[in-house]
Write an enzyme that holds these catalytic residues in place. Structure first.
Site, PDB file in Angstrom:
ATOM      1  N   LYS A  76       0.899  -1.196  -0.058  1.00 28.63           N
ATOM      2  CA  LYS A  76      -0.201  -0.117   0.013  1.00 28.63           C
ATOM      3  C   LYS A  76       0.767   1.330  -0.136  1.00 28.63           C
ATOM      4  CE  LYS A  76      -4.032  -2.326   2.209  1.00 28.63           C
ATOM      5  NZ  LYS A  76      -5.035  -2.045   3.376  1.00 28.63           N
ATOM      6  N   ASP A 112      -9.880   2.958   2.942  1.00 24.70           N
ATOM      7  CA  ASP A 112      -9.726   2.068   4.337  1.00 24.70           C
ATOM      8  C   ASP A 112     -10.300   3.052   5.690  1.00 24.70           C
ATOM      9  OD1 ASP A 112      -8.579  -0.439   3.800  1.00 24.70           O
ATOM     10  OD2 ASP A 112      -6.351   0.441   3.807  1.00 24.70           O
TER      11      ASP A 112
END
Ligand code: ATR
Length: 284
Positions: A76, A112
């Site tokens: 990420k 997220d």
């Protein structure tokens, strides 16, 4: 050799998840459910991507006409460096989990943080009453996203508790309402729990095969909400312990589902509505 990256056929809308490992990812099952449910001519696959081939794989997906992809562990942070543009959340967190390919450009975002909050909102109706003081366990990438989501949602105070204090202090330095406490500091932990409205576990503790988190939950007020981002098992020892005390709990599967919504909407053109049928399918 990566297969499945040939040029687009039959106007199939394609997306994928890149990770290492990736076989454990529930994302193909999740997006596959929505593709079928909304009768979309699309495909979502898992592509095992070791760190050395991340950049190449991203560019090949773009050139093959993929709509975009998800990025999962451990990529990420690295993926962000190859984006042409990123949204504010990804820039603050320093990590990208959703990529769109638009006119040859790679656009990165991070769902997220909003996914974490959307899950709590879906479960409680309104998360605001719990945000006067959030206690967050852990200081890794997941904790950073959770803290970012909490700050954006209006958390008045956040206490980050972590085994390695310096990591919690680094995150706290970026977010005004945030303080840091060491996991071994029993006195400060009790104090923090006693005024908490929300307790969040972002560590791997309590995951299948990993020792549970040991916290003195008896110090939490009865109105506190307890959530875990671990969803295997669905009811972690922390959630079990909280429920046994009569506290309200929210499991981590919803965060996985809610973080997937913006990607699906961007790639496939329909905003999916999370429901019980999807949860049940993911638990089979
Ligand atoms: P992620 O990106 O999923 O958050 P990570 O960056 O590896 O994963 O972070 C894992 C978190 O779990 C960290 O907060 C880690 O604590 P340290 O920062 O001290 O490493 C925490 N963690 C993992 N194993 C732990 C253990 N046995 N006891 C306490 N904390 C643990």
């Amino acid at each position: 050799m990566i297969t499945g990256l040939e040029k687009n056929k039959n106007n199939l809308l394609r997306a994928a998840v890149l990770g290492d490992p990736v076989a454990q990812s529930l994302s193909p099952k999740l997006h596959g459910f929505w593709l079928k449910h909304y009768q979309i001519h699309g495909e979502y696959t898992a592509i095992h991507t070791p760190p050395a081939s991340l950049r190449d794989t991203l560019f090949r997906l773009r050139d093959a006409g993929f709509r975009g992809c998800n990025i999962t562990v451990p990529h990420k942070e690295q993926a962000l460096t190859w984006m042409d543009a990123v949204d504010a959340s990804a820039a603050r967190i320093g990590a990208v989990n959703t990529v769109r390919f638009v006119d040859g450009r790679m656009l990165g975002s991070n769902s997220d943080a909003p996914g974490f909050i959307a899950n709590l909102t879906a479960a409680t109706g309104d998360v605001t009453p719990f945000l006067h003081h959030a206690v967050v366990i852990g200081a890794g990438g997941a904790a950073r996203a959770v803290v970012d989501g909490l700050v954006e949602a209006g958390a008045e105070r956040i206490t980050l508790i972590n085994r390695t204090l310096t990591k919690a202090e680094t995150i706290a330095a970026h977010y005004a309402p945030c303080g840091a406490v060491a996991l071994e500091d029993d006195t400060e932990i009790r104090k923090a729990l006693a005024s908490a409205g929300l307790l969040v576990n972002t560590t791997t503790l309590g995951m299948q095969g990993i020792e549970p988190l040991a916290l003195p939950l008896e110090y939490l007020p009865m109105h506190a909400l307890v959530t875990d981002i671990v969803y295997k098992p669905l009811i972690t020892p922390l959630l079990q312990q909280a429920a046994a005390r009569g506290l309200r709990t929210v499991d981590g599967l919803g965060m996985l589902i809610h973080q997937a919504v913006p990607g699906f909407a961007a790639w496939f053109g329909v905003t999916p509505v999370p429901d019980e049928a999807l949860r049940a399918w993911l638990l089979t």
